[in-house]
Design an enzyme around this catalytic site. Structure first.
Site, PDB file in Angstrom:
ATOM      1  N   GLY A  18     -48.122 -39.118  67.834  1.00 51.89           N
ATOM      2  CA  GLY A  18     -47.161 -40.117  68.315  1.00 51.89           C
ATOM      3  C   GLY A  18     -45.761 -39.523  68.384  1.00 51.89           C
ATOM      4  O   GLY A  18     -45.495 -38.448  67.836  1.00 51.89           O
ATOM      5  N   GLN A  20     -42.855 -40.475  67.017  1.00 55.05           N
ATOM      6  CA  GLN A  20     -42.207 -40.332  65.707  1.00 55.05           C
ATOM      7  C   GLN A  20     -42.860 -39.239  64.874  1.00 55.05           C
ATOM      8  O   GLN A  20     -42.186 -38.417  64.269  1.00 55.05           O
ATOM      9  CB  GLN A  20     -42.351 -41.650  64.942  1.00 55.05           C
ATOM     10  N   LYS A  43     -58.040 -36.820  68.437  1.00 53.86           N
ATOM     11  CA  LYS A  43     -57.207 -35.732  68.963  1.00 53.86           C
ATOM     12  C   LYS A  43     -57.421 -34.424  68.203  1.00 53.86           C
ATOM     13  O   LYS A  43     -56.612 -33.508  68.283  1.00 53.86           O
ATOM     14  CB  LYS A  43     -55.718 -36.129  68.899  1.00 53.86           C
ATOM     15  N   GLU A 209     -30.552 -54.100  46.938  1.00 53.72           N
ATOM     16  CA  GLU A 209     -30.132 -55.128  47.891  1.00 53.72           C
ATOM     17  C   GLU A 209     -30.678 -56.478  47.448  1.00 53.72           C
ATOM     18  O   GLU A 209     -31.468 -56.553  46.504  1.00 53.72           O
ATOM     19  CB  GLU A 209     -30.614 -54.772  49.302  1.00 53.72           C
ATOM     20  N   HIS A 247     -34.788 -56.450  56.359  1.00 52.12           N
ATOM     21  CA  HIS A 247     -35.944 -56.062  55.559  1.00 52.12           C
ATOM     22  C   HIS A 247     -36.750 -57.299  55.181  1.00 52.12           C
ATOM     23  O   HIS A 247     -36.186 -58.340  54.857  1.00 52.12           O
ATOM     24  CB  HIS A 247     -35.504 -55.387  54.261  1.00 52.12           C
TER      25      HIS A 247
END
Lengths: 289, 371
Positions: A18, A20, A43, A209, A247
């Site tokens: 892919g 990324q 693959k 956070e 998030h």
């Protein structure tokens, strides 16, 4: 941090074909990581920049002796990919993928514990030790070798903080992005105990956070079991209740998980809490003198 | 999160073997039936305390239902209005329980909460009155759970079996339907039938798991702020806030920190918009379009280039500006990967950018004229 990722760690990338996966396989190699193989079902036999691609993790592990996997597999298939990695004997699985249902992650965390593997993430930038190795997607240019350990629930904000630390003249021993989801494989407490034991780490920076009680739990742990100085920053002081701030885990629900509660708990545990990310290095300096 | 309406939740409960009162759903006037049993008409809105706010009315015949619908349709429940109603038979009962399964983030395990003091908000029940049991999802509900709960709640022995069935059903819903929360409050004991009946339901399905629940219709997100709904459909993480300064940043943590830094300077953001890790200029155009609709006094773009390339953001921004011709000032702060290239692109288009976040914040506040 040699305990979980060292210069000799052999990394595979699940989902290497892919966009990324390909980009970050290269970036990890540029960082100095040993990226030994990639896995994409169907693959096998291809090569990405001379990195051999296998159809399954078992074949990749048998051929290369890999012990770390970085997972870029899309959310609907991620649980299966992680189980496959753990079953093949991978000991550290870094899950970069975002939006994996938390029910899947709850089971993966339990399974990893049964099999003695460690999960970092999901929805995380991974782990990097400058001069040693990187498993994940953190940008290479922000790091400088040093003795500050960084652990964080976010991605970009981690880069920002690491960049401030490097610019100020310090450097990092290891940086771990734990992930922004409600359920994550490695918690603040687990990462703090790794840093406490890590001889290369002199001080710890914790970026938290809003949402959940991971920071409050960490504060309890720090009070009892962390001797090294800890500096923290908590994002989301101005966040409204009941809203997910990007998030999945960043939500103040039923009055719980506010920045105030976290800051209070951390300060009560002797942690120095910075009001802004840019002020973190100054607090490190004070703590190390 | 996808909040199911009460009747959707009860359909699930029923499908998994939990008894619910006899009811019909009314979605338009023609579907009101003739009936004689005392019933409740319940507004289908995803909020609590409907009863106290006039959203639940006792009715005895069709005429009373018609009148009640007229009245309730005029009411607002935290911004929601009712356009469907559940007409449900009254269930005589003795005990009211609270029972739910949700995620305990600290233990990273599902947690079962149960209390004998049901019928009120869980927040209003004393902690000592709530029993908590961690569930290992690889093991499910064990038989001893219901024996233990029966003993701790001093329930009659005869209930142990139906409680066990109920807990199993509840956990199956939680797991198979990818729920964040399955709550029955109140769950009542109908002593005539010696059975447990769910009088209300609150079920929240996880957004991220909706790909495997195509059969579930999300009726409640249409009540979202229209821009938040638009963002949700485009896959952009966006929250509408009260202030005047528009914010686009990348990464949830950095976006939150950006709002905090504005607040530290006594300015309020108008939104939370996390661009995420993107290298797609189209995403920037979409983000810009959203912000444009919030009509901010100024826009602050705060990017740390890591996975995201600063020059891609700069390109996208220039394109968006020429497309939307915004009336507000824009301040850009760029740092990291391809910062130089990005600064050049912006400069040649007459936009100054900053590398320092504090300087940029001061500038945007000045231009917004907030203070």
């Amino acid at each position: 941090m040699v305990i979980i990722l060292g210069k000799e760690s052999k990394i595979i990338v699940q989902g290497i074909t892919g966009h990324q996966g390909m980009f970050h396989a290269r970036a990890m190699r540029d960082f100095g990581s040993k990226v030994v193989a990639g896995v994409t079902p169907g693959k096998g036999g291809e090569k990405i920049d001379n990195i051999p691609v296998y159809n399954d993790v078992d074949a990749a592990v048998k051929a290369t002796g890999a012990d770390v996997s970085v997972v870029f597999v899309p959310a609907p298939y991620a649980k299966d990919a992680v189980i496959e990695a753990i079953d093949a004997g991978i000991k550290l699985v870094v899950i970069v993928t975002e939006h994996i249902p938390f029910h899947d992650v709850v089971e993966l965390v339990l399974y990893s514990k049964i099999k003695g593997a460690r999960i970092i993430g999901p929805n995380c930038p991974g782990i990097a030790s400058p001069g040693l190795s990187k498993a994940g997607i953190m940008p290479n240019m922000i790091f400088k070798p040093g003795n500050i350990g960084v652990l964080s629930r976010s991605g970009t904000l981690t880069y920002e903080v690491v960049n401030y630390i490097s610019d100020f003249g310090f450097g990092e021993s290891t940086v771990i992005g734990l992930g922004g989801d409600q359920v994550i494989g490695t918690t603040f407490i687990e990462a703090l105990s790794l840093f406490e034991k890590d001889p290369d780490t002199k001080a710890i920076v914790m970026v938290g956070e809003i949402g959940g009680s991971a920071e409050e739990d960490a504060a309890e742990f720090i009070k009892k079991s962390v001797s090294k100085p800890v500096i923290a920053y908590i994002a989301g002081r101005s966040a409204p209740p009941g809203k997910r701030m990007g998030h999945a885990g960043a939500i103040i629900s039923r009055g719980k998980g506010t920045a105030e509660s976290k800051i209070k708990a951390l300060e009560a545990a002797g942690v120095k809490v910075a009001d802004l990310p840019i002020n973190i290095p100054k607090l490190i300096k004070k703590q190390l003198i | 999160m996808v909040k199911l309406l009460e009747y959707q939740g009860k359909e699930l409960l029923s499908r998994y073997g939990i008894t619910v009162p006899k009811s019909i759903i009314i979605k338009n006037e023609t579907s009101i039936p003739e009936f004689k049993t005392t019933s409740f008409l319940k507004a289908q809105v995803p909020v609590g305390h409907r009863g106290e706010r006039g959203g639940v009315v006792k009715v005895n015949n069709k005429a009373e239902v018609e009148k009640a619908i007229q009245n309730i349709s005029k009411l607002k429940f935290d911004g929601y209005t009712a356009d469907s109603f559940l007409l449900e038979e009254e269930v005589p009962h003795d005990l009211e329980f609270y029972v739910s399964i949700s995620l305990d983030r600290s233990t990273r395990l599902p947690v079962l909460l149960i209390s004998k003091k049901g019928g009120v908000d869980i927040e209003k029940i004393e902690d000592s009155e709530i029993y908590r049991y961690s569930i290992n999802p690889l093991m499910g509900i064990s038989d001893y759970f219901s024996r233990l709960i029966s003993r701790q709640l001093s329930l009659p022995d005869i209930l142990t079996i139906s409680l066990l069935q109920l807990l199993n059903s509840l956990f199956n819903i939680y797991k198979k339907e990818d729920a964040e929360l399955v709550e029955i409050n109140p769950l009542v004991l109908n002593s005539m039938k010696n059975g447990l009946i769910a009088l209300d339901s609150k079920v929240v399905i996880e957004d991220d798991a909706m790909f495997r629940h195509k059969e579930i219709t999300d009726y409640t997100s249409r009540w979202l702020d229209p821009l938040e709904l638009e963002a949700k459909q485009k896959g952009i993480s966006f929250v509408r806030l009260g202030g005047k300064i528009g914010v686009i940043a990348n990464g949830a943590g950095l976006t939150m920190a950006t709002l905090d830094i504005l607040k530290n300077n006594n300015a309020d953001a108008g939104d939370f918009l996390d661009l995420g890790g993107t290298d797609d200029p189209e995403k920037i155009t979409q983000a810009f379009e959203l912000i444009n609709k919030t009509n901010p006094s100024a826009l602050f773009v705060n990017i740390f280039g890591g996975v995201t390339k600063c020059d891609v953001v700069a390109d996208g921004l220039i394109k968006a500006i020429s497309e939307f011709k915004p009336k507000f000032n824009i301040v850009v702060r760029l740092k990291g990967f391809r910062e130089k290239e990005a600064t050049e692109i912006l400069k040649s288009n007459g936009i100054n950018s900053f590398s320092d976040m504090e300087e940029a914040v001061k500038k945007v506040i000045e231009l917004a004229g907030v203070k």
